[in-house]
Design an enzyme around this catalytic site. Structure first.
Site, PDB file in Angstrom:
ATOM      1  N   HIS A  53     -40.101  74.037 -10.790  1.00 21.77           N
ATOM      2  CA  HIS A  53     -41.279  73.482 -10.338  1.00 21.77           C
ATOM      3  C   HIS A  53     -42.402  73.768 -11.131  1.00 21.77           C
ATOM      4  O   HIS A  53     -43.509  73.531 -10.141  1.00 21.77           O
ATOM      5  CB  HIS A  53     -41.324  73.469  -8.702  1.00 21.77           C
ATOM      6  CG  HIS A  53     -40.053  73.182  -7.859  1.00 21.77           C
ATOM      7  ND1 HIS A  53     -39.640  71.673  -7.669  1.00 21.77           N
ATOM      8  CD2 HIS A  53     -39.350  73.948  -7.234  1.00 21.77           C
ATOM      9  CE1 HIS A  53     -38.670  71.706  -7.030  1.00 21.77           C
ATOM     10  NE2 HIS A  53     -38.446  73.181  -6.573  1.00 21.77           N
TER      11      HIS A  53
ATOM     12  N   GLU B 228     -40.588  69.611 -13.145  1.00 22.85           N
ATOM     13  CA  GLU B 228     -39.817  68.692 -12.425  1.00 22.85           C
ATOM     14  C   GLU B 228     -39.160  67.905 -13.405  1.00 22.85           C
ATOM     15  O   GLU B 228     -40.061  67.420 -14.048  1.00 22.85           O
ATOM     16  CB  GLU B 228     -40.239  68.303 -11.322  1.00 22.85           C
ATOM     17  CG  GLU B 228     -40.889  69.406 -10.252  1.00 22.85           C
ATOM     18  CD  GLU B 228     -41.125  68.803  -8.871  1.00 22.85           C
ATOM     19  OE1 GLU B 228     -41.205  67.676  -8.760  1.00 22.85           O
ATOM     20  OE2 GLU B 228     -41.215  69.672  -7.850  1.00 22.85           O
TER      21      GLU B 228
ATOM     22  N   SER C  94     -33.707  73.982  -8.159  1.00 20.30           N
ATOM     23  CA  SER C  94     -34.547  74.732  -7.572  1.00 20.30           C
ATOM     24  C   SER C  94     -34.362  76.157  -7.321  1.00 20.30           C
ATOM     25  O   SER C  94     -34.067  77.023  -8.090  1.00 20.30           O
ATOM     26  CB  SER C  94     -35.116  73.865  -6.213  1.00 20.30           C
ATOM     27  OG  SER C  94     -36.348  74.507  -5.721  1.00 20.30           O
ATOM     28  N   ALA C  95     -34.118  76.550  -5.950  1.00 19.84           N
ATOM     29  CA  ALA C  95     -33.723  77.987  -5.528  1.00 19.84           C
ATOM     30  C   ALA C  95     -32.243  78.325  -6.254  1.00 19.84           C
ATOM     31  O   ALA C  95     -32.052  79.238  -6.458  1.00 19.84           O
ATOM     32  CB  ALA C  95     -33.530  78.119  -3.923  1.00 19.84           C
TER      33      ALA C  95
ATOM     34  N   GLY D 108     -34.234  74.882  -1.522  1.00 20.72           N
ATOM     35  CA  GLY D 108     -34.812  75.417  -0.322  1.00 20.72           C
ATOM     36  C   GLY D 108     -35.558  76.688  -0.711  1.00 20.72           C
ATOM     37  O   GLY D 108     -36.445  76.588  -1.399  1.00 20.72           O
TER      38      GLY D 108
END
Length: 240
Positions: A159, A194, A122-123, A90
């Site tokens: 990413h 990714e 991700s985060a 997020g």
């Protein structure tokens, strides 16, 4: 005790279903846990109940029980009793702000140092590094500090992409990371495409590659003005 980490770049690879490209890694990582504590604080446009239910559904077929940290009356005590910690993607700034708000950074650091397995995408991967200064996210909120969990001695950039579309005149990701290197030449940055992930155990820090990763190398190491491609199977212990 050495940390047990699984740091994933993304929740999907190309058109894969949510978390399915990484599901076998996640299952193996939390194999000894009866229940995994999920931290949904990076979610902004999705409420925490919905976010947690989405993760529960994605991992249900793998017999991974998920409990949302947001439901706990005492988040610190919940971290201390966790058998596994999973942190979703997020907005990295929002995630870190909430960890500071509930005073959870030291609790998570201590728990992971005791051997509790930690995984994030991700985060959730970003905050495992030294700071969040190499996130791609917009600073929609202001955490008290950019200092993060410091579970690995480097910066992370999930990413990662190195395409430069025709007519695009903004900075590429590599140029942005070059700016960071200029001001912090001694600090390595691990950029994960990714579908790439970093698995950290007592003996190694290994780059893995899920099926469908675009590009010849799943990751790059940026440091002191250099960009080094990292093939799948690379052990970062030999480089950082």
């Amino acid at each position: 005790m050495a940390p047990s980490l699984l740091l994933m770049s993304s929740s999907r690879v190309n058109d894969s279903e949510y978390l399915q490209a990484y599901a076998e890694f996640i299952k193996g990582h939390f194999d000894a846990a009866q229940e995994v504590l999920f931290i949904p604080y990076a979610g902004v446009t999705m409420d925490y109940d919905t976010y947690t239910a989405r993760v529960q559904q994605a991992l249900a077929a793998y017999d991974i029980r998920i409990k949302g940290l947001h439901t706990a009356n005492d988040p610190q005590a919940e971290i201390r009793s966790a058998e596994g910690i999973l942190v979703g993607g997020g907005n990295t700034f929002r995630l870190l702000q909430q960890l500071y708000h509930y005073d959870l950074l030291a609790e998570i650091q201590a728990k992971v140092k005791q051997g509790c397995p930690y995984a994030g995408w991700s985060a959730g991967a970003n905050i495992a590094g030294l700071t969040i200064r190499t996130t791609n996210d917009m600073p929609i909120v202001e955490p008290p500090s950019f200092r993060a969990l410091e579970l690995v001695p480097l910066q992370l950039n999930p990413h990662y992409v190195d395409v430069h579309p025709p007519g695009f005149h903004g900075e590429t990701r590599a140029q942005r990371l070059a700016e960071y290197m200029t001001l912090h030449p001694g600090t390595p940055v691990l950029a994960l495409r990714e579908g790439a992930l970093l698995e950290v155990s007592a003996s190694a820090q290994v780059i893995h590659c899920c099926t469908g990763v675009n590009g010849s190398d799943p990751a790059f190491l940026f440091r002191a003005g250099t960009q080094t491609p990292l093939p799948a199977g690379t052990d970062l212990n030999k480089l950082v």
